[in-house]
Write an enzyme that holds these catalytic residues in place. Structure first.
Site, PDB file in Angstrom:
ATOM      1  CG  HIS A 119      -2.142  -0.936   0.889  1.00  0.00           C
ATOM      2  ND1 HIS A 119      -3.281  -0.524   0.260  1.00  0.00           N
ATOM      3  CD2 HIS A 119      -2.302  -2.259   1.130  1.00  0.00           C
ATOM      4  CE1 HIS A 119      -4.105  -1.545   0.135  1.00  0.00           C
ATOM      5  NE2 HIS A 119      -3.522  -2.614   0.647  1.00  0.00           N
ATOM      6  CG  ASP A 123      -5.115   3.724  -4.128  1.00  0.00           C
ATOM      7  OD1 ASP A 123      -6.202   3.227  -4.499  1.00  0.00           O
ATOM      8  OD2 ASP A 123      -4.487   4.565  -4.794  1.00  0.00           O
TER       9      ASP A 123
END
Length: 149
Positions: A119, A123
């Protein structure tokens, strides 16, 4: 603990061997045709079976595909192989009963796909959009013809 942006997509393919799991990768896949990808995959499979992979064959990956369905797996929790940014576990195809919006039941072939992503780079929304686009291509392989080079 740094993120390195690469200018290529090197897709690792997890391969089970008698000595354990090996993940050779197809380099610069974005520049290859489907036939070139097939040829490189075959080369890597042969080298893996002969236990003759070079260090270049197993380094530099950016994402890994793991076909856990080939050994009967339905779903998994793939663990990221750093410094790669994502790993995809592909489960086996199962026949299941589904229901249409009108309540009618119908049989369908369903494959579970689980993705682990870094991440710091990807995302969740980007990964979800990728999954939706990939699902469209798997369900409608004729669309791949539009994207071929």
């Amino acid at each position: 603990m740094e993120v390195v942006l690469k200018g290529s997509n090197n897709i690792g393919i997890a391969m089970a061997t008698p000595s354990g799991l090996v993940v050779p990768n197809i380099k610069n896949v974005q520049s290859l045709s489907i036939l070139e990808i097939t040829k490189e995959l075959s080369r890597l499979q042969q080298l893996t079976l002969a236990n003759k992979l070079n260090p270049e064959d197993i380094t530099g990956g950016t994402i890994t595909l793991s076909n856990i369905g080939a050994i009967g797996g339905k779903f998994g929790a793939p663990i990221l192989n750093l410094p790669e940014v994502a790993i995809i576990a592909i489960g086996r195809i199962q026949k299941v009963l589904c229901f249409a919006d009108d309540g009618n039941a119908y049989p369908a072939s369903v494959m579970m796909v689980n993705i682990g992503a870094d991440h710091r780079v990807l995302d969740g929304a980007t990964v979800a959009r990728f999954c939706n686009e990939w699902k469209q291509l798997i369900e409608n392989p004729e669309l791949l013809m539009l994207l071929m080079r």
